[in-house]
Enzyme design. Structure first.
Site, PDB file in Angstrom:
ATOM      1  N   SER A   1       0.760  -1.110   0.141  1.00 55.55           N
ATOM      2  CA  SER A   1       0.220  -0.285  -0.390  1.00 55.55           C
ATOM      3  C   SER A   1       0.418   1.209  -0.172  1.00 55.55           C
ATOM      4  O   SER A   1       0.263   2.454  -0.404  1.00 55.55           O
ATOM      5  CB  SER A   1      -0.435  -0.071   1.244  1.00 55.55           C
TER       6      SER A   1
ATOM      7  N   ARG B   1       0.264   3.616  -3.188  1.00 59.48           N
ATOM      8  CA  ARG B   1       0.000   4.241  -3.816  1.00 59.48           C
ATOM      9  C   ARG B   1       0.058   5.800  -3.521  1.00 59.48           C
ATOM     10  O   ARG B   1      -0.212   6.923  -4.181  1.00 59.48           O
ATOM     11  CB  ARG B   1      -0.417   5.099  -0.842  1.00 59.48           C
TER      12      ARG B   1
ATOM     13  N   ASN C   1      -0.569   7.862  -7.333  1.00 59.81           N
ATOM     14  CA  ASN C   1      -1.297   9.468  -6.999  1.00 59.81           C
ATOM     15  C   ASN C   1      -0.390  10.101  -8.433  1.00 59.81           C
ATOM     16  O   ASN C   1      -0.739  10.528  -8.673  1.00 59.81           O
ATOM     17  CB  ASN C   1      -1.200   9.825  -5.793  1.00 59.81           C
TER      18      ASN C   1
END
Lengths: 345, 156
Positions: free
Chosen positions: A218, A222, A226
């Site tokens: 994660s 992440r 993004n």
């Protein structure tokens, strides 16, 4: 705008922008740069992205030198503005670490500072217009250039895996191998009897291992997600307005050809700077300066609007928030994960 | 979008930068900041102390001023007392001096008057004797008529 090749399709433009400059072994056994996505694919695992590593190390060095100039001269006297700015960042990171991490460690705070500033710098590359650096590289004969290291999943996962290794290291260092295994197998289902412990052993191990592995995945994905999405939107904006078949830019093509060339922005910027400079030097009175600026802004703004530059600007403003936030989140989660590794459960 | 050795290189790069930061950036920056914090704390404490000292000094000064004022009042009081004393003394002295001089003058006058009276009396006696002898055409023996003459003189 893509590396001088004028007649490319939209999908080619996007794909070109998303292709790293890869160095590895060709199928025929020779080592070299990949000349296409397929070649890069064929190089397998033992190849690396030259652009990602170049920009990552370059930005890391900028971070190091920037802070080093201050650290060398750092004293307890009245700080210069630059020193105060650097110290503000250090103070901010230090506070974040103090709030989340309740042990003593000479390692976690520098780690957090490095991650925060370095990732911020890498993310910041996203705000440089998508075609500029690849165009420069193209002029130098390099045909692939992805300048934002954090839009490369290898870079973000590389950092996340390092953090993961640190989690394992500190878990074992603080709790011992036995304590760490107990933590992996003794929860979430807890039992007091031996039989219950044996019964819960496997389910616990399964769940805890997933939870453990989810941390680096994660963390890395992440940041990557993004930044990749942000980069893609910049590419799409550039594509709609300025690349080949842009529907609004078509009206401008009679003036500028296919898209607004770089020289236009250079001339416009130079004109505005020159106006302001003349005013500061007292060669131009304020009223005339304002009229000049108004005319220049209208001209630039009008063309920028038609060229989609205002959309770029809008997304860049929003993205500025995203890149800072993502750098902060990466740092914060690293601190939290390492803090958890230090605590007994 | 290939997973490749960039993963490892990035990890190595990260560890090196973290090590740089840990070794060369964090300690001097933290040291400078902690030292400054200490100095500011010391400065604040010193200013607090100075303020308290000032307060105390003010109290002392007030007290001293009050004492000085009291003392000055006392001195003025004493001076005025002394002043009136001296004045009284001077007055007394002047009065007694005047009295002394007056009495001396009176004594002188009295003495002079007595002397004059005595002289007059003597001259009156001799004049009387002279007159009487003129009248009597005969020597009046002063000794024989001493008693008579004295009585006459006393009467004058």
């Amino acid at each position: 705008m893509a590396g001088g090749s004028e007649n490319i399709t939209q999908s080619e433009y996007i794909r070109h922008h998303l292709q790293n400059l890869t160095f590895g072994q060709h199928p025929d056994g020779s080592w070299g740069l990949a000349h296409s996505a397929e070649e890069a694919q064929a190089m397998g695992f033992w190849a690396f992205h030259v652009d990602t590593m170049f920009w990552a190390i370059f930005l890391g060095l900028i971070f190091y030198l920037l802070f080093r100039t201050v650290a060398k001269k750092a004293n307890s006297g009245v700080p210069s503005r630059f020193q105060a700015a650097i110290e503000f960042i250090v103070e901010f990171v230090d506070n974040s670490v103090r709030e989340s991490f309740h042990g003593t460690s000479k390692f976690i705070a520098p780690l957090a500072l490095t991650l925060f500033v370095w990732i911020f710098f890498m993310n910041f590359m996203d705000l440089i217009p998508v075609d500029w650096l690849p165009w420069v590289a193209g002029q130098a004969g390099i045909h692939y250039q992805k300048v934002v290291p954090t839009t490369d999943v290898n870079a973000t996962m590389g950092m996340a895996i390092t953090v993961f290794v640190l989690i394992l290291y500190f878990s074992i260092k603080i709790k011992g191998v036995g304590g760490f295994i107990a933590e992996l197998t003794g929860q979430p289902f807890a039992a007091n009897s031996t039989a219950g412990k044996i019964a819960f052993f496997l389910p616990n191990l399964l769940l805890e291992t997933i939870a453990l592995l989810a941390k680096p995945v994660s963390l890395g994905l992440r940041l990557f997600g993004n930044l990749y999405a942000g980069e893609l939107i910049f590419i799409l904006i550039a594509l709609i307005f300025t690349a080949g078949s842009g529907f609004v830019a078509a009206g401008l093509s009679s003036v500028f050809g296919e898209h607004i060339p770089a020289w236009f922005w250079i001339v416009a910027t130079a004109a505005i700077f020159a106006t302001l400079w003349l005013n500061l030097k007292g060669k131009l009175n304020t009223k005339t300066t304002l009229w000049f600026l108004l005319a220049e802004m209208l001209l630039v703004g009008g063309i920028a609007f038609l060229g989609g530059q205002l959309m770029h600007f809008g997304w860049a403003v929003f993205h500025l928030l995203v890149i800072t936030l993502q750098a902060f989140i990466f740092m914060m989660l690293t601190i939290v994960y390492l803090s958890m590794a230090h605590e007994h459960h | 979008m290939n997973i490749n050795a960039t993963l490892i290189l990035q990890s190595i790069a990260m560890m090196i930068f973290v090590w740089f930061c840990m070794k060369f950036l964090w300690p001097p920056l933290m040291k400078a900041m902690d030292e400054r914090r200490e100095r500011i704390a010391e400065g604040l404490a010193a200013s607090d102390r100075a303020e308290k000292e000032l307060e105390a000094a003010k109290v002392t000064v007030d007290q001293q001023i009050r004492e000085a004022r009291d003392k000055a009042g006392e001195i003025v009081e004493q001076a005025s007392q002394r002043h009136s004393q001296i004045l009284d003394q001077a007055k007394e002295d002047a009065v007694s001096e005047r009295n002394r001089q007056v009495s001396a003058a009176e004594a002188d006058i009295a003495q002079a008057a007595n002397q004059a009276r005595e002289e007059l009396r003597a001259s009156v006696a001799s004049l009387a004797v002279l007159g009487a002898s003129k009248i009597l055409e005969k020597e009046v023996d002063a000794n024989t008529h001493r008693e008579l003459l004295d009585k006459l003189i006393a009467e004058i």
